[in-house]
Design a protein around this motif. Structure first.
Motif, short mmCIF file in Angstrom:
data_model
loop_
_atom_site.label_atom_id
_atom_site.label_comp_id
_atom_site.label_asym_id
_atom_site.label_seq_id
_atom_site.Cartn_x
_atom_site.Cartn_y
_atom_site.Cartn_z
N LEU A 79 -1.22 -21.30 1.87
CA LEU A 79 -1.72 -19.99 2.29
C LEU A 79 -0.70 -18.87 2.09
N ASP A 80 0.41 -19.15 1.42
CA ASP A 80 1.39 -18.09 1.18
C ASP A 80 0.85 -17.08 0.18
N MET A 81 1.37 -15.85 0.27
CA MET A 81 0.90 -14.75 -0.57
C MET A 81 2.09 -14.00 -1.17
N SER A 82 1.80 -13.19 -2.18
CA SER A 82 2.82 -12.36 -2.81
C SER A 82 2.17 -11.07 -3.28
N PHE A 83 2.83 -9.93 -3.02
CA PHE A 83 2.26 -8.64 -3.41
C PHE A 83 3.24 -7.77 -4.20
N ALA A 84 4.50 -8.20 -4.34
CA ALA A 84 5.47 -7.40 -5.08
C ALA A 84 5.08 -7.27 -6.55
N GLY A 85 4.62 -8.36 -7.16
CA GLY A 85 4.22 -8.32 -8.56
C GLY A 85 3.01 -7.44 -8.79
N LEU A 86 2.10 -7.42 -7.83
CA LEU A 86 0.91 -6.58 -7.94
C LEU A 86 1.31 -5.10 -7.94
N LYS A 87 2.22 -4.76 -7.07
CA LYS A 87 2.73 -3.38 -7.01
C LYS A 87 3.39 -3.00 -8.35
N THR A 88 4.17 -3.93 -8.92
CA THR A 88 4.83 -3.67 -10.20
C THR A 88 3.81 -3.51 -11.32
N ALA A 89 2.73 -4.27 -11.26
CA ALA A 89 1.67 -4.17 -12.27
C ALA A 89 1.02 -2.79 -12.23
N VAL A 90 0.84 -2.24 -11.03
CA VAL A 90 0.29 -0.88 -10.90
C VAL A 90 1.23 0.13 -11.57
N PHE A 132 0.83 -1.20 0.00
CA PHE A 132 0.00 0.00 0.00
C PHE A 132 0.87 1.26 0.00
N ASP A 133 1.89 1.28 0.87
CA ASP A 133 2.73 2.47 0.98
C ASP A 133 3.50 2.73 -0.31
N LYS A 134 4.04 1.68 -0.92
CA LYS A 134 4.82 1.84 -2.15
C LYS A 134 3.92 2.23 -3.32
N THR A 135 2.72 1.68 -3.35
CA THR A 135 1.77 2.06 -4.40
C THR A 135 1.41 3.54 -4.28
N ALA A 136 1.17 3.98 -3.06
CA ALA A 136 0.85 5.40 -2.83
C ALA A 136 1.99 6.29 -3.31
N LYS A 137 3.21 5.89 -2.99
CA LYS A 137 4.36 6.72 -3.35
C LYS A 137 4.55 6.82 -4.85
N LEU A 138 4.40 5.70 -5.57
CA LEU A 138 4.63 5.74 -7.01
C LEU A 138 3.51 6.49 -7.74
N ASP A 178 -8.62 5.21 -10.14
CA ASP A 178 -8.97 3.90 -10.70
C ASP A 178 -7.89 2.87 -10.41
N LEU A 179 -6.62 3.28 -10.48
CA LEU A 179 -5.54 2.36 -10.15
C LEU A 179 -5.60 1.94 -8.69
N THR A 187 3.43 -0.43 -13.96
CA THR A 187 3.39 -0.62 -15.42
C THR A 187 2.16 0.04 -16.03
N ALA A 188 1.01 -0.17 -15.38
CA ALA A 188 -0.24 0.43 -15.88
C ALA A 188 -0.17 1.95 -15.83
N ALA A 189 0.42 2.50 -14.76
CA ALA A 189 0.53 3.95 -14.64
C ALA A 189 1.43 4.53 -15.74
N LEU A 190 2.53 3.85 -16.06
CA LEU A 190 3.44 4.33 -17.09
C LEU A 190 2.76 4.35 -18.46
N LYS A 191 1.89 3.39 -18.72
CA LYS A 191 1.17 3.34 -20.00
C LYS A 191 0.17 4.48 -20.14
N GLU A 192 -0.26 5.04 -19.01
CA GLU A 192 -1.30 6.08 -19.02
C GLU A 192 -0.72 7.49 -18.91
N GLU A 193 0.60 7.62 -18.85
CA GLU A 193 1.18 8.95 -18.66
C GLU A 193 0.75 9.93 -19.75
N PRO A 194 0.48 11.19 -19.38
CA PRO A 194 0.49 11.74 -18.03
C PRO A 194 -0.73 11.25 -17.23
#
Length: 371
Positions: free
Chosen positions: A211-222, A170-176, A239-240, A224-231
């Motif tokens: 029950l293991d989880m992973s969220f690093a790839g999800l953050k990277t996907a956000v 959450f924190d890294k997504t907010a920052k990017l 929406d992101l 990537t999507a943001a870069l495609k929409e620049e500005p």
């Protein structure tokens, strides 16, 4: 009757609280004072450990006195002093634990060195009298874990994140995305105005057992999507955030459903109860998804009040009471004598897994295992 002063300084909240368990089994929070350092760290977009430690030094003494005054008790009324001994930012942990040791020595009371994560794990027993055993979704700081809580001090890890914790994601997504600190609440506010269907984000590891989880790839996907929409405009950010939060909720909901199945296999005669604890437990969208999952699984969900989900000292004081009660039940004379014991030698720890038996997932260097 047990009355405990709790001190919490593991990150960027300075907190002191007094909790009491009376002879009838009724427990009450007599005071719960918290000083937030958000304004001291927002310029940097995250917690600066040295600034946090200095702030703890500046306010902890007065905050502790305030907690005692609000509780309406004197030092001789205390049964013990409890303080977070880890895990956390080591500078802050040192400040809180050393302060607690000084108070314990000055008042001739026992010192209880508490695992911060155990404070979160046992909060639901303070607020809702949850009996053992129960499931715990721990989403605090750098931790995202499913645990089986069997008794005080007896925890089994069922699953964990293999990379970023939810709070970190959450924190890294907010920052990017250029959102202010703290990131978690900022993402939640933006998500409320967004369309979660506009962007298709992954749900990592859902096709794998366990029950293991992973969220690093999800953050990277956000990203990537943001870069495609620049500005990137405000609607795109919203929406992101909505898509990101929905993906996290889906992962957590799916894993929670599986956790209920694991619990039923272990305890077929007991209705599953899931407790969610830690700062991310304050996220309403995640709470709602967990409630839906619990209802579908005919299970019970316990989410403590928001003020007891984030870091606080009431949970540390309560964990101290739980441990005092346990020692008293084992030895009725446990609180006799001068009250000073080997816990005075307890060292502050930057890492301290709640489950001591499971094999380390990462962070198993000389500072110890993180998870």
């Amino acid at each position: 009757m047990l009355t405990v002063l709790g001190i919490e300084t593991s990150c960027d909240e300075t907190a002191a609280a007094v909790v009491r368990l009376d002879g009838t089994g009724e427990h009450r929070i007599l005071s719960n004072t918290i000083y937030s350092q958000i304004h001291e760290h927002e310029t940097y977009g995250g917690v600066v450990p040295e600034i946090a430690a200095r702030s703890h030094i500046q306010v902890l003494d007065s905050l502790t006195q305030q907690a005692m005054t609000e509780a309406g008790i004197d030092w001789h009324d205390l049964s013990a002093i409890a303080a977070t001994a880890g895990p956390g930012l080591i500078g802050g942990v040192i400040v809180g634990l050393m302060t607690a040791k000084s108070i314990a020595m000055a008042t001739n009371k026992p010192l209880l060195a508490i695992n911060h994560l155990e404070g979160h794990a046992l909060t639901a027993r303070l607020t809702d009298d949850v009996p053992f055993p129960y499931l715990l979704l721990l989403v605090s700081g750098g931790h995202t874990q499913f645990l089986l809580v069997k008794a005080v001090g007896d925890y089994e890890r069922l699953g964990t994140t293999i990379d970023d914790a939810i709070g970190e994601a959450f924190d890294k997504t907010a920052k990017l995305l250029g959102l202010p600190y703290p990131g978690g609440p900022a993402v939640e506010r933006a998500a409320q105005k967004g369309n979660p269907s506009r962007f298709k984000l992954p749900r990592p590891l859902l096709d794998r057992p366990g029950l293991d989880m992973s969220f690093a790839g999800l953050k990277t996907a956000v990203r990537t999507a943001a870069l495609k929409e620049e500005p990137v405009d405000e609607d795109t950010v919203n929406d992101l955030c909505a898509a990101f939060q929905a993906a996290v909720a889906d992962v957590i909901g799916h894993r929670t459903e599986r956790a209920f199945d694991v619990f039923r296999q272990r305890y077929p005669q007991v209705q599953p109860t899931m407790v969610i604890a830690g700062g991310v437990a304050a996220n309403n969208a995640i709470r709602q998804r967990l409630q839906e999952t619990a209802d579908q699984s005919e299970a019970r969900l316990i989410a403590p009040p928001h003020k007891l989900c984030t870091d606080n000292a009431a949970m540390i004081a309560w964990a101290g009471i739980e441990r005092l009660r346990l020692s008293r039940d084992e030895d009725p004379t446990a609180l006799s004598g001068n009250g000073i014991d080997d816990d005075m030698d307890e060292s502050p720890r930057p890492r301290w897994p709640l489950d001591q038996l499971s094999q380390s997932v990462y962070g198993s260097g000389k500072k110890g295992a993180k998870v």
